[in-house]
Design an enzyme around this catalytic site. Structure first.
Site, PDB file in Angstrom:
ATOM      1  N   GLY A   1       0.778  -1.237   0.000  1.00 36.71           N
ATOM      2  CA  GLY A   1       0.000   0.000   0.000  1.00 36.71           C
ATOM      3  C   GLY A   1       0.804   1.278   0.000  1.00 36.71           C
ATOM      4  N   GLY A   2       2.114   1.211  -0.220  1.00 38.98           N
ATOM      5  CA  GLY A   2       2.943   2.404  -0.087  1.00 38.98           C
ATOM      6  C   GLY A   2       3.200   3.180  -1.351  1.00 38.98           C
ATOM      7  N   SER A   3       2.944   2.575  -2.513  1.00 37.92           N
ATOM      8  CA  SER A   3       3.222   3.270  -3.771  1.00 37.92           C
ATOM      9  C   SER A   3       2.309   2.739  -4.860  1.00 37.92           C
ATOM     10  CB  SER A   3       4.694   3.085  -4.181  1.00 37.92           C
ATOM     11  OG  SER A   3       4.972   1.711  -4.425  1.00 37.92           O
TER      12      SER A   3
ATOM     13  N   LEU B   1       6.781  -9.299   2.283  1.00 37.41           N
ATOM     14  CA  LEU B   1       5.671 -10.241   2.200  1.00 37.41           C
ATOM     15  C   LEU B   1       6.111 -11.650   1.833  1.00 37.41           C
ATOM     16  CD1 LEU B   1       3.085  -7.923   0.452  1.00 37.41           C
ATOM     17  CD2 LEU B   1       3.046  -8.689   2.822  1.00 37.41           C
TER      18      LEU B   1
ATOM     19  N   TYR C   1       4.992 -14.247 -13.934  1.00 43.88           N
ATOM     20  CA  TYR C   1       4.044 -13.292 -13.358  1.00 43.88           C
ATOM     21  C   TYR C   1       2.615 -13.613 -13.793  1.00 43.88           C
ATOM     22  CZ  TYR C   1       1.653  -8.743 -12.831  1.00 43.88           C
ATOM     23  OH  TYR C   1       0.770  -7.735 -12.521  1.00 43.88           O
TER      24      TYR C   1
END
Length: 254
Positions: A19-21, A70, A161
């Protein structure tokens, strides 16, 4: 940012991974603006602290930053426990963190595969595992997993991915079936190509942008803020009848 008001999100205990960028920072701000007690996990300490400072200056409601990798499941569990201690049992979990590194098939090692899956898929399951006991006790909860339209598009530049992102949809549907009897909803959002700073620094080209705009029905570039409204909707009671669904937000390519 204009997303309307979702009354049931005010005071809700919300946790956002990554949630930081980028998209995650837009989501964090979106929930803060709703009055939610918002915590977010990020590996980038500078980005996390900067976001707290910026949102603290703009809102009375300051988010809680939890610094963790994480890939470390125990660190993830510890961060979730700290969020619960500060804000109460999690009622909304947003699994947003991802790593869209480009790679060649020949260069993928078992270690690279495991790292990629740990960031893009594995953490989502273990975050859900950690929050669901309290959600079961409450008889409700909303979980929003971020996938990507990339796995639908036969892209050849990031197969590990896209394997993970396809797995997010399977995880979402399987857990929706398992958790629905407890009143817990599990949905997913599949963004298209969103113009985060990371994308602009690493992957954006004039040719790529032109090709994307030609394919999109909406002739504008998607921004992180475009993901906030859909996420708030899925997190809130406005989507009370929805679970096991994947909402595509890609400007109309799919």
């Amino acid at each position: 940012m204009t997303n309307g008001r979702f009354a049931d999100l005010e005071g809700a205990s919300v946790l956002i991974t990554g949630g930081g960028s980028g998209i995650g920072a837009a989501l964090t701000e979106g929930f803060v603006a709703q009055g939610a007690r918002t915590a977010f996990i990020d590996i980038d300490a500078d980005a996390g602290q900067s976001l707290v400072g910026r949102l603290g200056a703009a809102h009375d409601n300051v988010p809680l930053f939890l610094h963790a990798d994480l890939r470390d499941v125990e660190a993830l569990r510890s961060s979730i426990a700290r969020a619960v201690e500060s804000h109460g049992p999690i009622s909304v979990l947003v699994n947003n963190a991802a790593w869209d590194d480009r790679h060649e098939i020949e260069d993928v090692t078992p270690e690279y595969w495991d790292r990629n899956q740990a960031i893009n898929l594995r953490h989502q399951f273990f975050a859900i595992q950690a929050v669901t006991p309290d959600m079961k006790k409450a008889g409700r909860g909303s979980i929003v997993n971020f996938t990507s339209t990339s796995y639908m598009m036969n892209l050849g530049t990031l197969p590990v991915y896209t394997a993970a992102k396809g797995g997010v949809v399977g995880l979402t549907k399987g857990l929706a079936g398992a958790l629905g009897p407890y009143g817990i909803r599990v949905n997913a959002i599949a963004p298209g190509w969103v113009m985060t700073e990371r994308q602009k620094q690493l992957w954006v080209t004039d040719e790529g942008l032109q090709d994307t705009l030609e394919q999109q029905c909406l002739k504008r570039l998607l921004q992180p803020e475009d993901m906030v409204g859909p996420c708030l909707f899925l997190a809130s009671g406005a989507s009370a009848g929805m679970t096991a669904q994947t909402m595509i937000v890609d400007g109309g390519i799919q």
